[in-house]
Design a protein around this motif. Structure first.
Motif, PDB file in Angstrom:
ATOM      1  N   SER A 173      -5.213  -6.386  -4.892  1.00 12.80           N
ATOM      2  CA  SER A 173      -4.919  -7.800  -5.137  1.00 12.80           C
ATOM      3  C   SER A 173      -3.438  -7.926  -5.441  1.00 12.80           C
ATOM      4  N   THR A 174      -2.964  -9.159  -5.367  1.00 22.67           N
ATOM      5  CA  THR A 174      -1.567  -9.423  -5.686  1.00 22.67           C
ATOM      6  C   THR A 174      -1.279  -9.020  -7.136  1.00 22.67           C
TER       7      THR A 174
ATOM      8  N   GLY B 211      -3.737 -11.496  -0.097  1.00 21.73           N
ATOM      9  CA  GLY B 211      -3.047 -10.300  -0.592  1.00 21.73           C
ATOM     10  C   GLY B 211      -1.799 -10.007   0.221  1.00 21.73           C
ATOM     11  N   LEU B 212      -1.913 -10.190   1.540  1.00 25.74           N
ATOM     12  CA  LEU B 212      -0.751  -9.991   2.414  1.00 25.74           C
ATOM     13  C   LEU B 212       0.337 -11.005   2.088  1.00 25.74           C
TER      14      LEU B 212
ATOM     15  N   LEU C  53      -0.866 -15.991 -11.257  1.00 33.06           N
ATOM     16  CA  LEU C  53      -1.088 -17.288 -10.616  1.00 33.06           C
ATOM     17  C   LEU C  53      -1.571 -17.113  -9.171  1.00 33.06           C
ATOM     18  N   LEU C  54      -0.917 -16.221  -8.420  1.00 31.77           N
ATOM     19  CA  LEU C  54      -1.316 -15.973  -7.029  1.00 31.77           C
ATOM     20  C   LEU C  54      -2.724 -15.391  -6.956  1.00 31.77           C
TER      21      LEU C  54
ATOM     22  N   THR D 194       4.663   0.335  -1.251  1.00 32.36           N
ATOM     23  CA  THR D 194       3.582   0.594  -2.211  1.00 32.36           C
ATOM     24  C   THR D 194       3.102  -0.717  -2.812  1.00 32.36           C
ATOM     25  N   ILE D 195       4.035  -1.563  -3.213  1.00 35.26           N
ATOM     26  CA  ILE D 195       3.697  -2.863  -3.801  1.00 35.26           C
ATOM     27  C   ILE D 195       2.910  -3.709  -2.794  1.00 35.26           C
ATOM     28  N   LEU D 196       3.354  -3.722  -1.542  1.00 33.64           N
ATOM     29  CA  LEU D 196       2.676  -4.487  -0.497  1.00 33.64           C
ATOM     30  C   LEU D 196       1.271  -3.939  -0.263  1.00 33.64           C
ATOM     31  N   GLY D 197       1.145  -2.620  -0.152  1.00 31.32           N
ATOM     32  CA  GLY D 197      -0.163  -2.002   0.102  1.00 31.32           C
ATOM     33  C   GLY D 197      -1.167  -2.287  -1.005  1.00 31.32           C
ATOM     34  N   PHE D 198      -0.747  -2.147  -2.257  1.00 30.52           N
ATOM     35  CA  PHE D 198      -1.643  -2.421  -3.377  1.00 30.52           C
ATOM     36  C   PHE D 198      -2.022  -3.902  -3.403  1.00 30.52           C
ATOM     37  N   SER D 199      -1.081  -4.774  -3.041  1.00 28.56           N
ATOM     38  CA  SER D 199      -1.362  -6.215  -3.022  1.00 28.56           C
ATOM     39  C   SER D 199      -2.399  -6.567  -1.955  1.00 28.56           C
TER      40      SER D 199
END
Length: 130
Positions: free
Chosen positions: A22-23, A76-77, A52-53, A13-18
């Motif tokens: 966005s991160t 984002g990835l 920061l990212l 979920t965290i990866l997909g939203f990022s």
């Protein structure tokens, strides 16, 4: 043991939203996980890194004359991978044992934010051209 573990957002979920938002979005989800797990100091570190990212992503995407959205997805990835594959295992080494939160609430919030931004962009463009 599972009974006293808080519900958290999964690393997928965290990866997909990022990647797709966005991160910063992924970072806020991980921040919420850490707050729920009573790891306040770590939560603020993750939130700071996410901000920061996101700033770095905005800078990278706007370097070319014509900004490319593919660069935003790549950033984002990268940011999401850092959050999901470095910070999640670091702070939740037994992540698979935690019950997972559903994604509906952050997804609805994200959609509302995206609709607001798109509306502002369209409205701003119509004023500019009007």
């Amino acid at each position: 043991m599972e009974d006293n573990l808080p519900k958290i957002y999964s690393k997928k979920t965290i990866l997909g939203f990022s990647i797709f938002l966005s991160t910063l979005f992924g970072g806020v989800l991980l921040y919420q996980n850490l707050i729920d797990a009573k790891k306040k100091k770590e939560a603020y570190i993750v939130l700071g890194i996410s901000i920061l990212l996101t700033i770095i992503t905005i800078a990278i995407v706007n370097i070319p004359e014509e900004p490319k959205s593919s660069l935003a997805y790549l950033c984002g990835l990268g940011g999401g991978s850092l959050l999901s594959y470095y910070f999640v295992p670091k702070y939740f080494p037994n992540e698979e044992e935690y019950p997972k939160k559903p994604i509906w609430k952050p997804l609805i919030i994200a959609l509302i934010i995206v609709v607001i931004f798109v509306t502002l962009i369209v409205y701003g463009a119509s004023i500019e051209n009007g």
